[in-house]
Design a protein around this motif. Structure first.
Motif, PDB file in Angstrom:
ATOM      1  N   UNK A 104      19.185  52.792  28.260  1.00 52.75           N
ATOM      2  CA  UNK A 104      19.411  52.702  29.819  1.00 52.75           C
ATOM      3  C   UNK A 104      20.335  51.660  30.182  1.00 52.75           C
ATOM      4  N   UNK A 105      21.608  51.620  30.484  1.00 53.39           N
ATOM      5  CA  UNK A 105      22.664  50.934  30.882  1.00 53.39           C
ATOM      6  C   UNK A 105      22.557  50.230  32.013  1.00 53.39           C
ATOM      7  N   UNK A 106      23.034  49.275  32.436  1.00 49.97           N
ATOM      8  CA  UNK A 106      23.287  48.480  33.877  1.00 49.97           C
ATOM      9  C   UNK A 106      24.134  47.598  33.952  1.00 49.97           C
ATOM     10  N   UNK A 107      24.720  47.316  35.304  1.00 45.70           N
ATOM     11  CA  UNK A 107      25.736  46.229  35.389  1.00 45.70           C
ATOM     12  C   UNK A 107      25.406  45.625  36.848  1.00 45.70           C
ATOM     13  N   UNK A 108      25.073  44.406  37.063  1.00 47.85           N
ATOM     14  CA  UNK A 108      25.467  43.891  38.293  1.00 47.85           C
ATOM     15  C   UNK A 108      26.924  42.883  38.676  1.00 47.85           C
ATOM     16  N   UNK A 109      27.414  43.077  39.751  1.00 47.83           N
ATOM     17  CA  UNK A 109      28.697  42.627  40.054  1.00 47.83           C
ATOM     18  C   UNK A 109      28.564  41.826  41.480  1.00 47.83           C
ATOM     19  N   UNK A 110      29.037  40.687  41.341  1.00 57.10           N
ATOM     20  CA  UNK A 110      29.232  39.973  42.794  1.00 57.10           C
ATOM     21  C   UNK A 110      30.639  39.117  42.829  1.00 57.10           C
ATOM     22  N   UNK A 111      31.024  39.268  44.195  1.00 60.14           N
ATOM     23  CA  UNK A 111      32.318  38.453  44.475  1.00 60.14           C
ATOM     24  C   UNK A 111      32.156  37.375  45.613  1.00 60.14           C
ATOM     25  N   UNK A 112      32.384  36.121  45.041  1.00 66.23           N
ATOM     26  CA  UNK A 112      32.114  35.158  46.303  1.00 66.23           C
ATOM     27  C   UNK A 112      33.365  35.016  47.265  1.00 66.23           C
ATOM     28  N   UNK A 113      33.296  35.538  48.594  1.00 63.25           N
ATOM     29  CA  UNK A 113      34.200  35.317  49.274  1.00 63.25           C
ATOM     30  C   UNK A 113      34.437  33.971  49.705  1.00 63.25           C
ATOM     31  N   UNK A 114      33.277  32.933  49.762  1.00 64.68           N
ATOM     32  CA  UNK A 114      33.358  31.425  50.022  1.00 64.68           C
ATOM     33  C   UNK A 114      32.212  31.084  49.661  1.00 64.68           C
ATOM     34  N   UNK A 115      31.726  29.840  49.954  1.00 72.14           N
ATOM     35  CA  UNK A 115      30.512  29.259  49.607  1.00 72.14           C
ATOM     36  C   UNK A 115      29.253  29.801  50.307  1.00 72.14           C
ATOM     37  N   UNK A 116      29.506  30.633  51.271  1.00 74.09           N
ATOM     38  CA  UNK A 116      28.083  31.345  51.848  1.00 74.09           C
ATOM     39  C   UNK A 116      28.213  32.728  51.608  1.00 74.09           C
ATOM     40  N   UNK A 117      29.561  33.567  51.677  1.00 75.40           N
ATOM     41  CA  UNK A 117      29.454  35.068  51.684  1.00 75.40           C
ATOM     42  C   UNK A 117      29.703  35.723  50.344  1.00 75.40           C
TER      43      UNK A 117
END
Length: 638
Positions: A397-410
Motif C-alpha cells: 500500500x503506497x502513498x504520497x503527500x505533497x504540499x506547496x507553500x505559496x506564502x506563510x499562510x497559503x
C-alpha cells in the motif's frame, strides 16, 4: 419530585459552599498551543499540523470543554465528514464512518494504539476513556495504511489523552432529563446522570494520571436504561534524559437496553452487555542525536453478550470473547536531506463465540517512510506499507503527500494513497437465522486521491478539498428477498466523489475580555455502487451514507461566563434529513465550573441507525471541580 435527577442536583448547593472554603491555587488546565504547532500523534514520523498535507481535523481540549457533549460519540457528531450513527445515546452504542464509508472501514486508536475489534466494528467505540481524560481528537480522512496499517480504509480517528504537567484532582458530575415519563415504571421521569473523577501525580517518579467514571439512567423510552463504568490509567516514567517508559491501561463495563438496535420490532426486550480491557507498554529512546527507537506491546480483550430476551437467557443469546495482541517497533532516523521512518508490527487475533465459532489469524506489517522540506517551498512525504495476512497473503500500500507553500499562510496540498480492510470474523463466520457469514468474502481495497487549498493564519484557518475514492471488492450485507437471510458479498466497486471544507475564525485576542470564535464545515458526497449481480438486492449499509453534512458553532466568553451554540444538518440517502441545535452555558469561578446543556433544542424527531428513534429535547446540569496543590508541591516534567 422523586426523580434521581432532582436528588442528584440537590447536593450541588452544599457542594458549592464547601468548595468555596477550599483554599486552592489554580493553574491553567491545559497549555493551549496554536493549532499550527500541534504535533499529529503518528506512530512514525511526527509532523506539525501546519506541515500536514493530509486532510486532518482536530477537536482540541478547549473545544471539548465548550461543546455540550459528555461522550466520545457525542463529540464526534460535531465533526463534518464523520458519520456517527448512534443506536443508543449516553455513549451506549454507535457506529462510526468517514466520508461515506462503512462502519468497518474506520480505524480508531488511543494514543496511536489500535482499538481494532476483529469480531465487529460495532464494538469499536466501546472505549474506557472518560471525556475528561481527552486532550484532543485527531481525525485523519482518507486511507491511512501508510500511517496505521490495515483497516484504516476511509480514515482513522486517534484519541490523544491528557499528559499532566502538574499534580491535581478533578471531579465532574452531571444529570439530565427529557421531561418525559416512563409509564411502564411507576411514571418515573426518564433521566440519566454521571460522575467522572480523576487525578494526576507529577514528580520524581514521572507523571501518572488515573480517571474513572460511572453513568447510569433509565433512558429516554422503553428498555433503554443504561449503565457505563470506566477506568483509565496513563503513566510515563523517565529512565534518563532522552528515554521514557510509557504505560496505559483501561477497563469498561457497560450494559444497556437494546430495544430496536439490531432486529426491530421483535427485539423490544433485548439487552447487550459489553466489556473491554486494553493495555499498552512502550519505551521511547534516542540511541543517538539522529536515531530514535520506540518498541511497543498492546493488548485488547472484548466480551460481547447480546441477549435477545433479557428476561430469558436460555435462548437467543450470543456471547463472544475476543483477544488481540499487537507488538511493534517504530524508528526514526534524521538526516540532512530529510527524516526516514521504518518499522515492523505483528498482530494476532482470536475469537471464541457461541455463533461465530473459534477462529484465529495473524497479521504482519512493515513500513518505510520519508519526509523532506529540502526542496524550496515543498513539503513531501512518501512511503509504503507492506502487509501479510495469514488468510489473504501479501499486499503493498503506497502513498504520497505533497504540499506547496505559496506564502506563510497559503498552501496547495495533494494526497494519494491506498488501504485495505480485512473482513471481520462476523463477516466470515456468523451463523444466525437472519444473518449468515460468508467465508469466501475477500478483503476490501481502496485507492484515494484528493487536492485542495489550505490557509493558516493568526485568527483564521481553513481548507477546501475535492476527493475521489474507489473501493474494490466492497463488502456489504445483502439479501435478495424478505424471507432470505442477510449475507456479506463483494461488490465490484464503491466510488465516492466528495468535497470537504471548513473554516474557523477567532474574532478576539486571548487577552480580550470578550472572546468570540466561530467555525463552519461542509461535506458533500456523491456515492455510487457497482454490483456484480444483476439481481435486485436489499442492502444493509451501501445506501445509508450521508449526502450532505453541515456543522457550525459559535463560542462567546466574558470573564467567567461562556456560551456555545452548535448546530448540524445531515442529509442521508436513505433517511429524512434533519437539523439539530445544541447549546451550553457555563460559569467558571475558582475552583468550580457550573453549566447547563440543552441538546436537540427544537425537539426534532430523527433516526441515525436502524429503526431507533433518538431522544428529543434533553436538558442537563453539571458541575466541574479542580483542585491543585500549592505551587511548591508540584513540578513539571519536560
Amino acid at each position: 419530585m422523586n426523580s434521581l435527577l432532582i436528588r442528584t442536583l440537590s447536593f450541588l448547593p452544599l457542594f458549592v459552599c464547601w468548595m468555596e472554603m477550599v483554599q486552592a491555587q489554580i493553574v491553567p488546565d491545559t497549555v493551549y498551543k496554536p493549532i499550527g504547532e500541534v504535533i499529529i500523534y503518528g506512530n512514525r514520523l511526527q509532523i506539525p499540523f501546519e506541515q500536514q498535507n493530509r486532510n486532518i481535523q482536530i477537536l482540541d481540549r478547549q473545544q471539548i470543554e465548550a461543546l455540550p457533549a459528555k461522550s466520545i460519540n457525542e463529540l464526534l457528531t460535531y465533526v463534518s465528514g464523520v458519520d456517527i450513527r448512534q443506536r443508543g445515546p449516553f455513549g451506549s452504542q454507535a457506529d462510526i464512518s468517514i466520508d461515506g464509508g462503512s462502519f468497518e472501514q474506520t480505524l480508531v486508536l488511543v494514543n496511536g494504539v489500535k482499538m481494532l475489534d476483529a469480531q465487529t466494528a460495532h464494538n469499536t467505540l466501546n472505549l474506557p476513556i472518560p471525556v475528561d481524560a481527552i486532550e484532543r481528537i485527531e481525525i485523519i480522512r482518507g486511507p491511512a495504511a501508510r500511517l496505521y496499517g490495515i483497516n484504516s480504509l476511509t480514515g482513522a480517528i486517534n484519541i490523544v489523552t491528557r499528559k499532566p504537567s502538574h499534580s491535581e484532582v478533578l471531579a465532574h458530575t452531571y444529570a439530565g432529563t427529557g421531561f418525559k415519563r416512563d409509564t411502564s415504571n411507576n411514571d418515573e421521569l426518564f433521566n440519566g446522570r454521571g460522575v467522572q473523577l480523576g487525578g494526576s501525580l507529577v514528580g520524581r517518579l514521572g507523571r501518572h494520571a488515573i480517571y474513572g467514571s460511572h453513568e447510569s439512567g433509565n433512558g429516554y423510552r422503553y428498555n433503554t436504561a443504561f449503565r457505563n463504568n470506566k477506568i483509565f490509567y496513563e503513566g510515563e516514567v523517565p529512565t534518563n534524559a532522552t528515554s521514557a517508559l510509557s504505560l496505559m491501561g483501561g477497563y469498561v463495563d457497560s450494559d444497556f437496553g437494546a430495544n430496536g438496535f439490531y432486529a426491530a420490532p421483535g427485539d423490544k426486550e433485548s439487552q447487550e452487555v459489553v466489556q473491554t480491557i486494553m493495555a499498552a507498554i512502550s519505551y521511547r529512546t534516542k540511541l543517538s542525536e539522529r536515531f530514535s527507537l520506540t518498541p511497543r506491546v498492546s493488548y485488547r480483550y472484548t466480551y460481547d453478550d447480546y441477549r435477545y430476551f433479557r428476561n430469558d437467557l436460555s435462548r437467543a443469546r450470543s456471547q463472544h470473547y475476543g483477544h488481540a495482541l499487537n507488538a511493534e517497533v517504530n524508528s526514526i532516523y534524521q538526516t540532512n536531506i530529510g527524516d526516514f521512518g521504518a518499522g515492523v508490527e505483528m498482530r494476532r487475533e482470536t475469537i471464541s463465540s457461541s455463533n461465530i465459532g473459534v477462529h484465529d489469524r495473524n497479521n504482519y506489517g512493515m513500513y518505510a517512510e520519508f519526509k523532506t522540506q529540502r526542496i524550496a517551498n515543498v513539503l513531501l512525504n512518501v512511503g509504503a506499507y507492506i502487509n501479510y495476512n495469514s488468510d489473504y497473503g501479501w499486499e503493498v500500500f503506497p502513498g504520497i503527500d505533497l504540499g506547496y507553500k505559496l506564502n506563510d499562510n497559503w498552501q496547495i496540498v495533494a494526497h494519494t494513497g491506498t488501504g485495505q480492510r480485512i473482513p471481520s470474523f462476523t463477516d466470515l463466520y456468523l451463523n444466525q437465522t437472519v444473518n449468515v457469514g460468508n467465508p469466501s468474502v475477500l478483503p476490501e481495497r481502496a485507492w484515494h486521491m484528493e487536492g485542495g487549498m489550505k490557509y493558516l493564519g493568526e485568527h483564521l484557518s481553513g481548507q477546501a478539498r475535492y476527493f475521489y475514492r474507489n473501493i474494490r471488492d466492497f463488502i456489504d450485507w445483502v439479501r435478495s428477498g424478505e424471507d432470505m437471510p442477510y449475507q456479506p458479498l463483494n461488490f465490484s466497486g464503491n466510488r465516492v466523489h466528495g468535497i470537504s471544507s471548513n473554516v474557523n475564525y477567532q474574532f478576539s485576542k486571548p487577552s480580550d475580555q470578550h472572546r468570540w470564535s466561530a467555525g463552519l464545515a461542509y461535506t458533500w458526497l456523491s456515492p455510487s455502487i457497482d454490483q456484480n449481480d444483476a439481481d435486485e438486492v436489499n442492502s444493509k449499509y451501501a445506501i445509508e451514507s450521508l449526502r450532505q453534512q453541515l456543522t457550525g458553532n459559535i463560542n462567546w466568553g466574558f470573564k467567567g461566563f461562556s456560551a456555545t451554540v452548535a448546530g448540524r444538518f445531515n442529509e442521508r440517502i436513505s433517511y429524512k434529513s434533519y437539523f439539530l441545535a445544541d447549546a451550553r452555558f457555563a460559569y467558571r469561578f475558582k475552583p468550580m465550573e457550573l453549566y447547563v446543556d440543552a441538546q436537540n433544542i427544537f425537539n426534532m424527531t430523527y433516526i441515525e441507525a436502524a429503526a431507533v428513534p433518538m431522544p428529543g429535547r434533553w436538558v442537563s446540569l453539571g458541575a466541574r471541580f479542580r483542585f491543585v496543590p500549592s505551587k511548591s508541591n508540584h513540578s513539571s516534567l519536560k
